[in-house]
Design an enzyme around this catalytic site. Structure first.
Site, short mmCIF file in Angstrom:
data_model
loop_
_atom_site.label_atom_id
_atom_site.label_comp_id
_atom_site.label_asym_id
_atom_site.label_seq_id
_atom_site.Cartn_x
_atom_site.Cartn_y
_atom_site.Cartn_z
N CYS A 186 -0.61 7.06 0.27
CA CYS A 186 -1.69 7.39 -0.64
C CYS A 186 -1.89 9.10 -0.60
CB CYS A 186 -3.08 7.11 0.05
SG CYS A 186 -3.20 7.34 1.83
N SER A 204 0.92 -1.25 -0.11
CA SER A 204 0.15 0.07 -0.04
C SER A 204 0.98 1.22 0.03
CB SER A 204 -0.85 0.21 1.18
OG SER A 204 -0.73 -1.05 2.23
N1 SAH Z 1 -0.82 -1.10 4.94
C1 SAH Z 1 -0.15 -0.54 5.97
C2 SAH Z 1 0.05 0.96 5.75
C3 SAH Z 1 0.52 1.51 4.67
S1 SAH Z 1 0.66 3.45 4.88
C4 SAH Z 1 -0.70 -0.94 7.23
O1 SAH Z 1 -1.54 -2.00 7.29
O2 SAH Z 1 -0.55 -0.44 8.37
C5 SAH Z 1 2.05 3.47 4.02
C6 SAH Z 1 3.13 3.29 4.56
O3 SAH Z 1 4.51 3.68 3.74
C7 SAH Z 1 3.57 4.03 6.16
O4 SAH Z 1 3.48 3.54 7.08
C8 SAH Z 1 4.91 4.78 5.61
O5 SAH Z 1 5.68 5.08 6.91
C9 SAH Z 1 5.51 3.85 4.61
N2 SAH Z 1 6.50 4.41 3.75
C10 SAH Z 1 6.28 5.58 2.84
N3 SAH Z 1 7.46 5.90 2.06
C11 SAH Z 1 8.10 5.04 2.46
C12 SAH Z 1 9.46 4.51 1.71
N4 SAH Z 1 9.99 5.47 0.86
N5 SAH Z 1 10.10 3.50 2.21
C13 SAH Z 1 9.52 2.62 3.06
N6 SAH Z 1 8.36 2.85 3.90
C14 SAH Z 1 7.64 3.94 3.12
#
Ligand code: SAH
Length: 377
Positions: free
Chosen positions: A79, A76
């Site tokens: 967003c 995910s």
């Molecule tokens: N599906 C997850 C939530 C996804 S929200 C759940 O069930 O909780 C998006 C996540 O991506 C966030 O936790 C954020 O910290 C992470 N994120 C954003 N950019 C990132 C990157 N470049 N590398 C690693 N993680 C990242």
């Protein structure tokens, strides 16, 4: 079926990991990757044996990914670049960089994963990030299907309309085709996920038109809510609440200041309702559009509280509103509505607001589990 090796990108608090468990598909998470330290603490607390990499995705080499030798990617991506309320920076947004990096790596992997599932917000379907994704999948020889689903489709009284893409590597056989997932143009075919009520999972902020009733709510809103509450295929809110004695009610009651200022904007539900609005990461901090609140006193009629409220003095206004005993859903209850199993818990030191925050970023476990079953079946 042999156990699938699963890569969980943007793992957050592990919604995807729980979905794999819930789906019953034999699989192990070979690596979970996220940079959010709070989310990672929670992930580790629940899955101490899963390798969790506290690294930016774009900092991980092709070589490292190859070593993981995974059969499935669950992800995910952030967003914010696609939300309608956000600036819609799309691929120009720096937060999309890691996602583009994954798309760039995919064709270069030693072995393509057999399955991919991606979750994102409504709005992703019309982004250029989605175009890049689709183009890459086609070039790599995947068959895929896109679908918008809300938990109401699986009987859960919570709206959380999300974009999903499931993809599997094509073997060139007819069997590759996906079964029909939801409502389409041929209604005689069975559907695997019940299509949501018209408007039931439509983001509340998009609904407009009509006259205001006694609350800042139009006739149309009220009708839609009533329809949802009458849909017996959806469970009642009370099935998802913590036992009374276990909730320290005082802690969750809406403070007077909030009641006086925002009463008309609240989305109020009762335990017998079959609906609630999407819980976002601002729940418990901001009022408007961040999630429903619960009316705990059943004897008080909403109408008796809200009719003519504007003409009341501050003191009387407050007296009336307090009668409803409005409280926030607890993080445990939000987790319940998002399909997290009872085995999920927070480390004690994580403050309530942070709990709402990470839950707001997560996903509905039951919805994803269903999609995984369809993907792998
Ligand atoms: N599906 C997850 C939530 C996804 S929200 C759940 O069930 O909780 C998006 C996540 O991506 C966030 O936790 C954020 O910290 C992470 N994120 C954003 N950019 C990132 C990157 N470049 N590398 C690693 N993680 C990242």
């Amino acid at each position: 079926m042999t156990s699938l090796r699963v890569l969980e990108l943007y793992s957050g608090i592990g919604g995807m990991h729980y979905a794999v468990k819930e789906s019953g598909i034999p699989g192990q998470i070979v690596a979970a990757i996220d940079i959010n330290t709070t989310a990672n603490q929670i992930y580790r607390h629940n899955f101490p044996d899963t390798p969790l990499w506290n690294k930016t995705i774009e900092g991980i080499t092709l070589d490292d990914f190859n070593k993981l030798s995974f059969d499935m990617i669950l992800m995910s991506p952030p967003c914010q670049p696609f939300t309608r309320i956000g600036l819609q920076g799309d691929i120009a947004d720096l937060r999309t960089k890691s996602f583009l990096y994954i798309l760039d790596l995919l064709p270069r992997l030693n072995r393509l994963p057999r399955f991919i599932l991606l979750e994102n917000v409504k709005g992703f379907e019309s982004s250029s990030a989605r175009e890049h994704l689709v183009k890459t999948l086609k070039e790599c020889g995947y068959t895929f299907q896109e679908i918008m689903v809300s938990p109401t489709s699986v009987g859960i009284p919570n709206s959380r309309l999300r974009y999903f893409l499931i993809a599997k590597i094509s073997t060139g056989k007819v069997l590759d085709a996906f079964p029909r997932l939801a409502e389409s143009d041929s209604p005689e075919q069975p559907t695997l996920l019940r299509p949501p009520h018209p408007g039931s999972c439509q983001p509340e902020e998009e609904m407009q038109g009509g006259h205001f009733l006694y609350k800042l709510e139009t006739q149309m809103d009220a009708q839609r809510k009533e329809n949802q509450n009458n849909d017996l295929s959806i469970r009642q809110i009370q099935d998802f609440l913590e036992p009374q004695m276990e909730v320290n009610m005082e802690h969750y009651l809406l403070p007077s200041k909030i009641l006086l200022r925002y009463a008309l904007l609240l989305d109020i539900v009762r335990p017998t309702c079959r609906r609630s609005v999407c819980f976002t990461k601002g729940y418990g901090r901001y009022v408007e559009g961040t999630g429903s609140v619960l009316q705990c006193c059943m004897e008080t009629e909403m109408e008796s509280v809200f009719r003519g409220l504007d003409q009341c003095s501050g003191q009387e206004k407050l007296q009336r509103l307090l009668k409803l005993k409005l409280r926030y859903f607890t993080p445990r209850e939000v987790a319940n509505l998002m399909g997290f199993p009872q085995s999920f818990s927070f480390p004690e030191q994580i403050p309530t607001k942070q709990r709402y925050r990470v839950l707001g970023n997560s996903l509905n476990v039951v919805v994803v589990a269903k999609l995984l079953q369809l993907l792998v079946s």
